[in-house]
Motif scaffolding. Structure first.
Motif, short mmCIF file in Angstrom:
data_model
loop_
_atom_site.label_atom_id
_atom_site.label_comp_id
_atom_site.label_asym_id
_atom_site.label_seq_id
_atom_site.Cartn_x
_atom_site.Cartn_y
_atom_site.Cartn_z
N HIS A 224 38.08 144.56 2.15
CA HIS A 224 38.44 145.28 0.63
C HIS A 224 38.09 144.07 -0.27
CE1 HIS A 224 40.59 148.55 2.15
NE2 HIS A 224 41.40 148.00 2.96
N ALA A 225 38.01 144.60 -1.57
CA ALA A 225 37.63 143.66 -3.00
C ALA A 225 36.24 142.87 -2.39
CB ALA A 225 38.68 142.83 -3.16
N ALA A 226 35.34 143.58 -1.87
CA ALA A 226 34.21 142.92 -1.17
C ALA A 226 33.27 142.43 -2.56
CB ALA A 226 33.31 143.74 -0.56
N ALA A 227 33.71 142.56 -3.64
CA ALA A 227 32.78 141.90 -4.62
C ALA A 227 33.52 140.55 -5.37
CB ALA A 227 32.52 142.96 -6.00
N GLY A 228 34.66 140.31 -4.81
CA GLY A 228 35.43 139.06 -5.11
C GLY A 228 34.79 138.02 -4.30
N GLY A 229 35.45 136.74 -4.60
CA GLY A 229 34.97 135.57 -4.08
C GLY A 229 35.21 135.56 -2.34
N VAL A 230 36.63 136.02 -1.92
CA VAL A 230 36.79 135.69 -0.65
C VAL A 230 36.22 137.00 0.19
CG1 VAL A 230 38.72 134.25 -0.68
CG2 VAL A 230 39.11 136.87 -0.74
N GLY A 231 36.10 138.04 -0.56
CA GLY A 231 35.50 139.28 -0.10
C GLY A 231 34.09 139.25 0.19
N MET A 232 33.38 138.74 -0.80
CA MET A 232 31.82 138.59 -0.59
C MET A 232 31.63 137.51 0.49
SD MET A 232 29.54 136.43 -3.21
CE MET A 232 30.25 134.99 -3.09
N ALA A 233 32.45 136.48 0.69
CA ALA A 233 32.20 135.66 1.79
C ALA A 233 32.51 136.31 3.02
CB ALA A 233 33.07 134.56 1.66
N ALA A 234 33.55 137.15 3.34
CA ALA A 234 33.99 137.84 4.29
C ALA A 234 32.88 138.90 4.75
CB ALA A 234 35.25 138.63 4.15
N VAL A 235 32.18 139.51 3.90
CA VAL A 235 31.08 140.41 4.39
C VAL A 235 29.94 139.61 4.85
CG1 VAL A 235 29.21 141.90 3.25
CG2 VAL A 235 31.57 142.21 2.63
N GLU A 236 29.59 138.38 4.27
CA GLU A 236 28.50 137.81 4.75
C GLU A 236 28.70 137.18 6.17
OE1 GLU A 236 26.49 136.25 0.73
OE2 GLU A 236 27.53 134.64 2.10
N ILE A 237 29.93 136.85 6.58
CA ILE A 237 30.57 136.16 7.77
C ILE A 237 30.69 137.22 8.59
CG2 ILE A 237 32.34 134.80 8.89
CD1 ILE A 237 32.76 133.30 5.97
N GLY A 238 31.02 138.32 8.17
CA GLY A 238 30.99 139.40 9.26
C GLY A 238 29.79 139.96 9.82
N LYS A 239 28.68 139.84 8.94
CA LYS A 239 27.28 140.06 9.39
C LYS A 239 26.84 138.91 10.42
CE LYS A 239 25.61 143.04 9.07
NZ LYS A 239 25.68 144.34 10.13
N ILE A 240 27.25 137.64 10.07
CA ILE A 240 26.82 136.42 10.88
C ILE A 240 27.42 136.76 12.25
CG2 ILE A 240 27.10 133.78 11.26
CD1 ILE A 240 27.06 133.73 8.12
N VAL A 241 28.58 137.12 12.57
CA VAL A 241 29.54 137.49 13.70
C VAL A 241 28.61 138.42 14.46
CG1 VAL A 241 31.47 138.00 14.87
CG2 VAL A 241 31.42 136.20 12.90
N GLY A 242 27.96 139.39 13.68
CA GLY A 242 27.35 140.51 14.46
C GLY A 242 28.37 141.69 14.48
N ALA A 243 29.15 142.04 13.29
CA ALA A 243 30.02 143.08 13.01
C ALA A 243 29.33 144.21 12.35
CB ALA A 243 31.40 142.73 12.57
N ARG A 244 29.76 145.38 12.50
CA ARG A 244 29.58 146.42 11.53
C ARG A 244 30.39 146.32 10.33
NH1 ARG A 244 30.83 152.78 12.47
NH2 ARG A 244 29.51 153.65 10.80
N VAL A 245 30.16 145.99 8.92
CA VAL A 245 30.78 145.85 8.07
C VAL A 245 30.91 146.80 7.22
CG1 VAL A 245 31.13 144.41 6.06
CG2 VAL A 245 30.33 143.40 8.02
N ILE A 246 32.27 147.35 6.83
CA ILE A 246 32.38 148.45 5.78
C ILE A 246 33.00 147.77 4.70
CG2 ILE A 246 33.54 150.69 5.19
CD1 ILE A 246 33.57 151.34 8.22
N ALA A 247 32.66 147.82 3.29
CA ALA A 247 33.11 147.19 2.15
C ALA A 247 33.66 148.34 1.19
CB ALA A 247 32.16 146.17 1.63
N THR A 248 34.80 147.88 0.51
CA THR A 248 35.29 148.66 -0.56
C THR A 248 35.15 147.74 -1.96
OG1 THR A 248 37.66 148.02 -0.44
CG2 THR A 248 36.99 149.79 0.90
N ALA A 249 34.93 148.45 -2.97
CA ALA A 249 34.68 147.76 -4.29
C ALA A 249 34.80 148.71 -5.31
CB ALA A 249 33.36 146.99 -4.27
N GLY A 250 34.93 148.38 -6.63
CA GLY A 250 35.07 149.71 -7.50
C GLY A 250 34.07 149.63 -8.64
N GLY A 251 33.49 150.60 -8.67
CA GLY A 251 32.41 150.69 -9.41
C GLY A 251 30.85 150.65 -9.15
N ALA A 252 29.86 151.19 -9.56
CA ALA A 252 28.43 150.90 -9.09
C ALA A 252 27.92 149.48 -9.23
CB ALA A 252 27.53 151.55 -10.37
#
Length: 336
Positions: free
Chosen positions: A148-176
């Motif tokens: 959640h809040a994938a466009a925020g500081g910790v959220g952005m980092a979590a998306v990147e690290i999730g991909k490094i680990v090899g997970a499938r990442v679903i993110a939520t954010a607000g607006g285009a």
């Protein structure tokens, strides 16, 4: 030296740019010529007197900085004058100079600028530890992670690290703009929570099974609905409550779905808790930061700063955060 000073609890506009004495260098500390400092939602809570810890007034806020070591106490062993570093601070980041315990200061990756490096002090280690440590989310390859809040500081980092680990990442954010930002940082699927029910979308994307792990900096109703789209045996980690509401955990859902809530407070590991564990946990924190440095230098982590302000404009930077007009992080830079 110049510093933004909080003389009374209040809002960003109550801060004052003042000439103050250099902070004293204590045993085991280094003095850093600050090149850039970070501000966050937590910073606004600190200056309002609403955070879990209150620095003694007056003080310069700011708990993350990057810069160059210009003085080191004789007890320091890892760092020396001239080192380019990232520092976690008790406070004092919004100043031309700051001091920090050596245990909270780490080498800056060679390919990351001083401005972008502010995120490596708190945002990236928070997400890295929460996602990878066995005692927290223990994310594994091929699992599905909801951030959640994938466009925020910790959220952005979590998306990147999730991909490094090899997970499938679903993110939520607000607006285009923010959903595109999350996609650009590696999310496999992005849900715009302003136009869709994220719980319904998650269940569609997982064929009704739900996700294995949830990383939640928002809290409130987001947390409540996240519990309901966790797969059996899943884990959720509350990182903060940017939504303003602290959720109550319905234990019946935990029981029926065999799911777990894994709390995580990075502050415990850097000295921001009633029990200052920064020294006894130093080896673990140093290993975590080294892992992040390697990821950065391999191009796997791409810290992003959305906007930059000068020291005298720190209040404007904080206001932008409160207005939620930022994707990623903002930075405050020094003239010196």
């Amino acid at each position: 030296m110049k510093a933004m000073i909080c003389e009374k609890w209040g809002g960003p506009e109550d801060l004052k740019l003042l000439d103050v004495e250099r902070p004293p260098l204590k045993p085991g500390q280094v003095r850093i010529k600050v090149r850039a400092a970070g501000v966050s939602f937590a910073t606004t809570l600190v200056i309002a007197g609403k955070y879990q810890r209150r620095p003694p007034l007056p003080f310069a806020p700011g708990t993350e900085a990057s810069g160059i070591v210009i003085e080191a106490d004789a007890a320091c062993r890892r760092l020396k004058v001239g080192d380019e570093v990232v520092a976690v601070l008790d406070w004092g980041g919004l100043a031309e100079e700051t001091v920090a315990h050596e245990v909270n200061v780490f080498p800056k990756p060679r390919n990351v600028g001083f401005v972008e490096a502010i995120q490596l002090a708190i945002s990236y280690p928070t997400s890295a530890a929460a996602l990878t440590w066995p005692s927290v989310l223990d994310l594994r390859k091929s699992q599905t992670l909801l951030v959640h809040a994938a466009a925020g500081g910790v959220g952005m980092a979590a998306v990147e690290i999730g991909k490094i680990v090899g997970a499938r990442v679903i993110a939520t954010a607000g607006g285009a703009r923010k959903t595109e930002f999350a996609r650009a940082h590696g999310a496999d699927h992005v849900i715009d929570y302003t136009s869709a029910d994220f719980r319904e979308e998650v269940l569609k994307l997982t064929s009704g099974r739900g996700v294995d792990r949830v990383y939640d900096p928002v809290g409130g109703e987001v947390f409540a609905q996240s519990l309901r789209c966790l797969a059996v045996g899943g884990r959720i980690c509350p990182i903060g409550f940017a939504g303003g509401s602290i959720p109550q955990v319905p234990a019946n859902i935990l029981l029926v779905k065999s799911i777990a809530v894994m709390g995580f407070n990075y502050g415990y590991y850097v000295g921001w808790s009633p029990h200052d564990a920064r020294f006894e946990e130093a080896e673990r924190t140093l290993a975590l930061m080294e892992r992040i440095r390697v990821w950065c230098e391999a191009g796997l982590c791409r810290p992003h700063v959305d906007r930059i302000w000068r020291l005298e404009e720190a209040a404007t930077a904080m206001r932008a955060l409160l207005e939620r007009s930022v994707a990623g992080r903002v930075a405050v830079v020094m003239d010196t």
